[in-house]
Design an enzyme around this catalytic site. Structure first.
Site, PDB file in Angstrom:
ATOM      1  N   TYR A  41      12.002   9.889  22.061  1.00 38.56           N
ATOM      2  CA  TYR A  41      12.449   8.834  22.736  1.00 38.56           C
ATOM      3  C   TYR A  41      12.462   8.690  24.239  1.00 38.56           C
ATOM      4  CZ  TYR A  41      13.251   3.527  22.474  1.00 38.56           C
ATOM      5  OH  TYR A  41      13.058   2.327  22.899  1.00 38.56           O
ATOM      6  N   LYS A  96      -1.328  -0.345  -2.711  1.00 41.52           N
ATOM      7  CA  LYS A  96      -2.829  -0.012  -2.000  1.00 41.52           C
ATOM      8  C   LYS A  96      -2.118   1.142  -1.070  1.00 41.52           C
ATOM      9  CE  LYS A  96      -6.583  -1.467  -1.692  1.00 41.52           C
ATOM     10  NZ  LYS A  96      -7.784  -2.426  -1.828  1.00 41.52           N
TER      11      LYS A  96
HETATM   12  C1  LIG Z   1      -8.766  -4.000  -8.014  1.00 44.24           C
HETATM   13  C2  LIG Z   1      -8.784  -5.134  -6.857  1.00 44.24           C
HETATM   14  O1  LIG Z   1      -8.960  -4.934  -5.882  1.00 44.24           O
HETATM   15  C3  LIG Z   1      -8.795  -6.465  -7.552  1.00 44.24           C
HETATM   16  O2  LIG Z   1      -8.696  -6.742  -8.736  1.00 44.24           O
HETATM   17  O3  LIG Z   1      -8.585  -7.521  -6.695  1.00 44.24           O
END
Ligand SMILES: CC(=O)C(=O)O
Ligand SMILES: NC(=O)C1=CN([C@@H]2O[C@H](COP(=O)(O)OP(=O)(O)OC[C@H]3O[C@@H](n4cnc5c(N)ncnc54)[C@H](OP(=O)(O)O)[C@@H]3O)[C@@H](O)[C@H]2O)C=CC1
Ligand SMILES: [Mg+2]
Length: 762
Positions: A41, A96
């Site tokens: 920093y 994800k």
């Molecule tokens: C796998 C995925 O992205 C969905 O089912 O929307």
């Protein structure tokens, strides 16, 4: 409790404990001293700021930008659950993030936007885009998704991909090409029904057309039925796929169709519809979490079907998880400004081809398969296939370079592939592999301390996950109460060894124990008393084949637990002494350390045996052992008896087991640092190899080291795993965590499976 409600509870606990959510941010630089902080920093941080101010691309050099992808949704088309809002989409987006990390070592940051307004959405993403190396749009409903993606692609110079469109298109196209090959049909001849006309369906259909599917052979349906060219008010995307055929329903469309692509909602396809399809029908029912027709029903209805779903619990998972981590990896690594058609087609071909190659044993093991081979039940690689990382990103990166969108082309491809493989070094796929392997053939496993909450929790997970069938020993009333508290209502054997005096088995075990030890001063009365002790009773169960394996040690000291095992079960015939190995999940990958628990001062002969037994244990995990025999000396540099003993053990191993990759005596840094090793000791069997197994000269050094690693690095560990016992019995650490016990249970089950296989062979 039903399977569904168990899964529901499990999913909620998974997300809530031990801390809410699935990802966290951790520093990657040192921050221990004042000097570190002055660099991290103010004032040090000003230097990279100024460099980036001069040239924006320096952000890739000095910040996380180049490896950071935003996973952005407004929650309007979350899986097949519909418009459930931005907050409710967060678990999917965090998920994800997790998949980006474990499959491709990309940092995926979820961002949920509270807006359905297209302009506002686009403006917001553009405003935050400087932070990121790429943008993964997710679960945004059509038609808004099309405009959002199109404009962001035009206006940003980092890769933008709406994964439900292109990720799905890429994976399903690869699977479709392979399924057609198996069915011996041609893409330009097959009749294709697409259920759904949203983001995923439109993009998939466009890509199938790019691979040769003919417009006149395609029928697309939305919630109102078949999209006919004479229908009013069609969006431009729907109009693109409108049919001239005068049909209205899915039933009509399915007549003689060769291919069904489901990107809509659950349970809309009936067995009658499948029966109306042509021979060798290809059915990809990809709605999540529940497909357009349940897998089992489809398989039961048509024997000649080639069936895929978006789910991981059936063969042929056609899900964008196979794509986005690897596609973004390739795009980021060449700093692509776009993910274009060429890159998508390259990913399709790479995936389709990979499915036809011989599957590594590690993947068979992970999925509990004997031999996965290209065919109806394996048309697309499995997500845990370690080859994906070295196959798909290079294909995508090459296409980016050839199509002129790569700002940082790669020159040394071999080195790039090596780097890609190294990215997967420190994840815990070994544990996944172990669990999957256990689940292929669950065994009866005794938990002698089942009246402890954590032990029972572990037994519950073992049962729910299908790793094993627990046998619970302990105070019956306590177990029943705890079971109720945990809503663990499986009907399992519970034995209270203290009070259950009418138990015929107990009498029988006592007699057998007495037979075994009557010439060692044990009376029948004492034998009967011994069988009141759970660890003796449990060992007897395994000895007599009333259980397949056991784990114990949560509430008792190591010697108390090991003694009955040694007395009753003893070492295997071909073994001179038993030993113990610990598996540690370290930053550089899994490491096996032995002997951590049994032989205090092993002789040269003992060390050679320990190395040999550890080598077999490493193979149990699907890895090839590369063993360093540790010392404070290198290859005979010290004459001290401790160093000489290690040197002698290596000599014995080289002579008696030339097949084992082992060397030493060697110091730890030379053992672990490949470059150092190669430069100083090029003659060593370990030169150019990555050591994964360390044999220590004494119990003290092994035990101290494994506990140090465990505490300092918070590394996950399995063990001590007993080596050389006559039966699959294993000891856990005093106060072990639930996870540690579940892992040990999986080890015990796999151990039992392997012994079973060996017995069959003999
Ligand atoms: C796998 C995925 O992205 C969905 O089912 O929307
Ligand atoms: N396996 C995988 O990897 C992936 C699976 N999916 C799945 O695909 C589905 C759609 O996702 P996405 O495209 O993002 O969502 P969208 O909201 O963009 O599209 C949904 C589409 O489904 C249509 N639909 C709704 N009910 C029916 C019905 N009874 N018959 C036919 N079509 C119907 C809608 O019709 P209308 O236009 O009339 O509203 C709409 O066209 C979801 O279930 C999702 O989980 C998505 C991405 C990846
Ligand atoms: Mg999605």
């Amino acid at each position: 409790m039903s399977k569904d409600s168990t899964r529901r509870r499990e999913a909620l606990v998974y997300h809530a404990k031990p801390q809410p959510g699935k990802i966290k941010i951790v520093p990657t630089k040192k921050y221990a001293t004042q000097r570190d902080l002055a660099l991290a920093y103010s004032p040090g941080v000003a230097e990279p700021c100024l460099e980036i101010a001069k040239d924006k691309s320096n952000a890739y050099k000095y910040t996380t930008k180049g490896n950071l992808v935003a996973v952005i949704s407004n929650g309007t088309a979350v899986l097949g659950l519909g418009d459930i809002g931005p907050e409710a989409s967060k678990p999917v987006m965090e998920g994800k993030g997790l998949l980006f990390k474990i499959f491709a070592d990309i940092d995926g940051m979820d961002i949920e936007l509270d807006t359905k307004d297209v302009d506002k959405f686009i403006e917001t993403v553009k405003t935050i885009a400087p932070t990121f190396g790429g943008i993964n749009l997710e679960d945004i409903k059509a038609p808004e998704a099309f405009e959002i993606e199109r404009r962001l692609k035009e206006e940003l110079d980092i890769p933008v991909m709406h994964d439900d469109q292109h990720g799905t298109a890429i994976i399903s196209a690869a699977a479709l090409l392979n399924a057609l090959e198996i069915a011996e049909k041609k893409i330009d001849e097959v009749r294709i029904v697409i259920s759904g006309a949203g983001a995923a369906a439109v993009s998939c259909t466009r890509l199938y057309k790019a691979f040769g599917a003919k417009a006149e052979n395609i029928v697309m349906l939305d919630s109102k039925g078949v999209i006919r060219s004479d229908r009013d008010n069609l969006s431009s995307e729907k109009a693109e796929f409108a049919t001239d055929r005068k049909i209205d329903t899915l039933e009509e469309a399915m007549q003689d169709a060769d291919v069904f692509i489901g990107l809509s909602i659950a349970d809309i396809v009936t067995p009658e519809m499948l029966n109306a399809m042509a021979v060798d029908p290809i059915v990809f029912a990809m709605a999540n979490p529940d497909p357009e027709i349940a897998y089992d029903l489809a398989i039961k209805t048509r024997e000649d079907i080639i069936m895929a779903t978006g789910r991981s619990d059936h063969p042929n998972q056609v899900n964008n998880v196979l794509g986005f981590p690897f596609i973004f990896r390739g795009a980021l690594d060449v700093r692509a400004t776009k993910i274009n058609e060429e890159m998508k087609m390259a990913a399709v071909r790479a995936l389709a081809e990979l499915a036809k190659e011989m599957v590594p044993e590690q993947v068979n093991i992970a999925y509990g398969e004997t031999k996965l081979t290209f065919g109806r039940e394996y048309i697309i690689p499995k997500p845990f296939d370690p080859r994906l990382i070295a196959t798909v990103p290079p294909a995508v990166a090459k296409a980016a370079i050839e199509s002129g969108v790569a700002k940082e082309p790669i020159e040394d491809w071999e080195r790039y592939e090596e780097q890609l493989l190294q990215r997967l070094g420190n994840d815990n796929k070994l544990l996944r592999l172990l669990h999957s392997r256990a689940k292929t053939n669950p065994k009866r496993i005794v938990f002698p301390e089942a009246d402890h909450l954590d032990v029972l929790k572990a037994a519950q997970i073992v049962f729910d996950e299908g790793i094993g069938i627990p046998i619970l020993l302990g105070r019956k009333d306590v177990i029943l109460e705890l079971k109720q508290e945990l809503e663990f209502d499986a009907d399992l054997t519970i034995i209270d060894t203290k009070t259950d005096d009418h138990n015929e088995k107990k009498k029988q075990y006592a007699k057998q124990y007495w037979e075994l030890r009557k010439r060692k001063g044990v009376t029948l009365y004492e034998a009967e008393k011994k069988m009141r002790e759970r660890n003796y009773y449990a060992a007897m169960m395994v000895n007599e084949g009333d259980a397949d394996c056991l784990i114990s040690g949560y509430s008792r000291s190591y010697p108390t637990v090991v003694r009955p095992m040694l007395e009753l079960i003893g070492k295997a015939n071909n073994v001179s002494k038993v030993a113990a190995v610990n598996l540690m999940m370290t930053e550089r990958g899994p490491m096996f350390l032995a002997d951590t628990s049994i032989n205090i001062e092993p002789s040269a002969n003992d060390l050679a045996n320990i190395a040999q037994m550890t080598a077999s244990a490493v193979k149990l995990f699907g890895l090839e052992p590369v063993i360093a025999m540790l010392s404070y000396s290198n290859f005979g540099s010290s004459e001290h008896p401790v160093a000489r003993k290690v040197n002698e053990a290596v000599r014995m191993l080289h002579e008696e087991h030339p097949e084992i990759i082992v060397d030493g005596d060697i110091q730890t840094d030379f053992a672990l640092n490949q470059e150092l090793h190669q430069s100083k000791f090029p003659f060593s069997k370990l030169a150019g190899r990555k050591v994964n197994t360390l044999i220590f000269p004494s119990l003290a050094s092994a035990n101290i080291t494994y506990k140090l690693i465990k505490e300092l690095n918070k590394s996950e560990s399995i063990g001590p795993i007993m080596l050389g016992m006559n039966k699959p019995v294993h000891v856990i650490q005093l106060g072990a965590s639930v996870e540690e016990m579940v892992n040990m249970a999986a080890v015990a089950v796999v151990d039992a499976q392997e012994r079973g296989k060996r017995k069959k062979k003999a």
